[in-house]
Structure formats: structure tokens, C-alpha cells
Design a protein around this motif. Structure first.
Motif, PDB file in Angstrom:
ATOM      1  N   TYR A 134       9.255  55.201  76.641  1.00 45.16           N
ATOM      2  CA  TYR A 134      10.311  54.486  75.673  1.00 45.16           C
ATOM      3  C   TYR A 134      11.545  54.598  76.099  1.00 45.16           C
ATOM      4  O   TYR A 134      11.915  55.361  76.828  1.00 45.16           O
ATOM      5  N   LEU A 135      12.215  53.575  75.815  1.00 47.69           N
ATOM      6  CA  LEU A 135      13.651  53.646  75.953  1.00 47.69           C
ATOM      7  C   LEU A 135      14.444  53.448  74.570  1.00 47.69           C
ATOM      8  O   LEU A 135      14.469  52.738  74.023  1.00 47.69           O
ATOM      9  N   PHE A 136      15.184  54.526  74.517  1.00 42.87           N
ATOM     10  CA  PHE A 136      16.108  54.906  73.229  1.00 42.87           C
ATOM     11  C   PHE A 136      17.501  54.172  73.583  1.00 42.87           C
ATOM     12  O   PHE A 136      18.243  54.717  74.118  1.00 42.87           O
ATOM     13  N   ILE A 156       7.047  50.132  79.989  1.00 46.43           N
ATOM     14  CA  ILE A 156       7.734  50.235  78.944  1.00 46.43           C
ATOM     15  C   ILE A 156       6.931  49.665  77.565  1.00 46.43           C
ATOM     16  O   ILE A 156       6.288  48.742  77.511  1.00 46.43           O
ATOM     17  N   LYS A 157       6.674  50.813  76.741  1.00 46.21           N
ATOM     18  CA  LYS A 157       6.007  50.496  75.489  1.00 46.21           C
ATOM     19  C   LYS A 157       6.848  49.748  74.555  1.00 46.21           C
ATOM     20  O   LYS A 157       6.450  48.872  73.667  1.00 46.21           O
ATOM     21  N   ALA A 158       7.945  50.468  74.172  1.00 44.58           N
ATOM     22  CA  ALA A 158       9.049  49.686  73.571  1.00 44.58           C
ATOM     23  C   ALA A 158      10.239  50.343  73.616  1.00 44.58           C
ATOM     24  O   ALA A 158      10.499  51.337  74.122  1.00 44.58           O
ATOM     25  N   PHE A 159      11.536  49.639  73.062  1.00 43.78           N
ATOM     26  CA  PHE A 159      12.616  50.186  72.856  1.00 43.78           C
ATOM     27  C   PHE A 159      12.675  50.975  71.650  1.00 43.78           C
ATOM     28  O   PHE A 159      11.996  50.533  70.622  1.00 43.78           O
ATOM     29  N   LYS A 170      17.196  45.367  64.636  1.00 45.79           N
ATOM     30  CA  LYS A 170      16.751  44.805  65.815  1.00 45.79           C
ATOM     31  C   LYS A 170      15.380  44.911  66.066  1.00 45.79           C
ATOM     32  O   LYS A 170      14.762  45.853  65.642  1.00 45.79           O
ATOM     33  N   LYS A 171      14.566  43.702  66.336  1.00 44.76           N
ATOM     34  CA  LYS A 171      13.095  43.867  66.193  1.00 44.76           C
ATOM     35  C   LYS A 171      12.596  43.613  67.670  1.00 44.76           C
ATOM     36  O   LYS A 171      11.323  43.960  68.031  1.00 44.76           O
ATOM     37  N   GLU A 172      13.367  43.061  68.741  1.00 44.98           N
ATOM     38  CA  GLU A 172      13.154  42.806  69.972  1.00 44.98           C
ATOM     39  C   GLU A 172      14.321  42.658  70.967  1.00 44.98           C
ATOM     40  O   GLU A 172      15.443  42.494  70.699  1.00 44.98           O
ATOM     41  N   CYS A 173      13.985  43.185  72.135  1.00 42.35           N
ATOM     42  CA  CYS A 173      14.892  43.594  73.136  1.00 42.35           C
ATOM     43  C   CYS A 173      14.311  43.274  74.613  1.00 42.35           C
ATOM     44  O   CYS A 173      13.328  44.099  74.746  1.00 42.35           O
ATOM     45  N   TYR A 174      14.731  42.286  75.298  1.00 46.50           N
ATOM     46  CA  TYR A 174      14.368  42.076  76.844  1.00 46.50           C
ATOM     47  C   TYR A 174      12.827  41.820  76.660  1.00 46.50           C
ATOM     48  O   TYR A 174      11.926  42.234  77.902  1.00 46.50           O
ATOM     49  N   GLY A 175      12.200  41.251  75.824  1.00 45.52           N
ATOM     50  CA  GLY A 175      10.826  40.932  75.692  1.00 45.52           C
ATOM     51  C   GLY A 175       9.667  42.211  75.174  1.00 45.52           C
ATOM     52  O   GLY A 175       8.728  41.896  74.872  1.00 45.52           O
ATOM     53  N   LEU A 202      11.514  49.633  67.826  1.00 49.86           N
ATOM     54  CA  LEU A 202      10.968  50.406  66.843  1.00 49.86           C
ATOM     55  C   LEU A 202      12.198  51.121  66.136  1.00 49.86           C
ATOM     56  O   LEU A 202      13.279  51.534  66.979  1.00 49.86           O
ATOM     57  N   ASN A 203      12.205  51.538  64.875  1.00 48.65           N
ATOM     58  CA  ASN A 203      13.360  52.305  64.468  1.00 48.65           C
ATOM     59  C   ASN A 203      13.216  53.457  64.094  1.00 48.65           C
ATOM     60  O   ASN A 203      13.969  54.429  63.445  1.00 48.65           O
TER      61      ASN A 203
END
Length: 197
Positions: free
Chosen positions: A2-4, A24-27, A34-39, A43-44
Motif C-alpha cells: 500500500y502507498l499512504f 500496489i494493492k491501493a493508495f 479521493k477514490k482513484e489515483c494513477y489507476g 482507501l480511506n
């Protein structure tokens, strides 16, 4: 992984992960809009699945605050097109961008950013939460203390100590030690104010 931090800095880190064949699983981002970043999905919250994580936020103080809350295992990411001596020590959470050169017996602390084309010479000590910006250069034996940022294209001569939470402006030339919390600009570098943390 994950990227925070779902931002431009996070996109660069996602590219470094891809260059290392890391999925990368998710940001993760605290901004609920924010729902999407760089494809990738955003997650919140931090998932409880023991996946490794990198904090992908450029602001040093924000990165420190988040690091103090995270329980996940923190990874290190190094761009394959960087040049790093085998004697360099790199601690968790640090990201090394493309084109970076880090020479012998240098120590890089936790959650640092060594940004694109930066040069860190021999025997330097980079403490936690430091950002060495693109195209900046540290000569041998430089010490940069916690939370400081060396601006784009700044130059630091050998043996200099830069204190905690300093900001060295873009293109500054540092020829004298810099005390904690200083904001420095120019050639030669001069202190223009104190940082309030």
C-alpha cells in the motif's frame, strides 16, 4: 504493498514499485473524496491485512505524524536506476528515486526521500524524515538532522551540519553549519527566518 498518500509524489513511488515488480494493492488517503489515483483504488483507512506499506507524502512533518500512527510493516523502495554503495545503510520507509547516487559509508534514516538525481557523497548522515530534493548535492561528511529539507539544486560543501527541521532553499549554496529550524536561501546561504514547527 500500500502507498499512504494519493498524490503526485505517490505516483512517482508507484512507478518505483513497478520498476521493482512490486504490486500496489491501493493508495490510502485521509481525504474521503479521493477514490482513484494513477489507476489504483484509494482507501480511506489502513487495511488490517499485514501488507507492507510506504508513506508516499512529500511533507516531512506530515510523514512523521503518519509514521507514528502506522502499525503495518514499513518497506524501503529503491529505484533500480540509482547507484548506491554496498556500504550504505538505509532504514525503513525511505524511498530512493531514479538517478540518485549515494556513496560509501553513508547512513540514511527512516522515512527519508532521496529525490530524483540527488547526489549524497561518502560518510554522510541523513537522519529520519529528511527530504533531499531533486538535483541537490551533498559533499562528503555532511550531516542533515531530522525533518530538514534540502531544496532543488542546493549544494552543501563537505563536513557541514544542517540542524533539525531546516529548509534549505532551491539553489542555495551552504558553506557554514546551519542551526535548527533555520530557513536558508542564496549563495552563499543566509538565514532569513526560523521555521515554526
Amino acid at each position: 504493498m500500500y502507498l499512504f498518500g494519493a498524490s503526485g509524489h505517490g505516483k512517482v513511488i508507484a512507478d518505483i514499485a513497478a520498476a521493482n515488480d512490486i504490486k500496489i494493492k491501493a493508495f490510502i488517503d485521509q481525504d474521503a473524496t479521493k477514490k482513484e489515483c494513477y489507476g489504483f483504488p484509494v482507501l480511506n483507512h489502513v487495511p488490517d491485512d499485514k501488507e507492507k506499506l510506504i508513506i508516499s507524502i512529500g511533507n516531512n512533518l506530515t510523514r512523521k505524524k503518519i509514521a507514528e500512527q502506522i502499525k503495518n510493516k514499513i518497506d524501503v523502495l529503491v529505484h533500480p536506476k540509482s547507484i548506491i554503495s554496498g556500504s550504505v545503510k538505509i532504514e525503513e520507509g525511505t524511498v530512493i528515486m531514479g538517478g540518485v547516487v549515494i556513496n560509501a559509508d553513508t547512513t540514511i534514516g527512516k522515512h527519508c526521500i532521496i529525490n530524483t538525481n540527488a547526489s549524497v557523497d561518502h560518510d554522510c548522515v541523513i537522519e529520519d524524515f529528511v527530504h533531499i530534493s531533486p538535483n541537490s548535492a551533498l559533499a562528503g561528511g555532511v550531516k542533515v538532522e531530522e525533518g530538514s529539507q534540502i531544496g532543488i539544486g542546493a549544494l552543501v560543501i563537505q563536513g557541514i551540519k544542517i540542524g533539525k527541521w531546516c529548509v534549505i532553499g532551491a539553489g542555495a549554496v551552504i558553506i557554514n553549519d546551519i542551526p535548527d529550524y533555520s530557513v536558508v536561501v542564496g549563495n552563499p546561504g543566509r538565514i532569513i527566518k526560523k521555521n515554526i514547527i
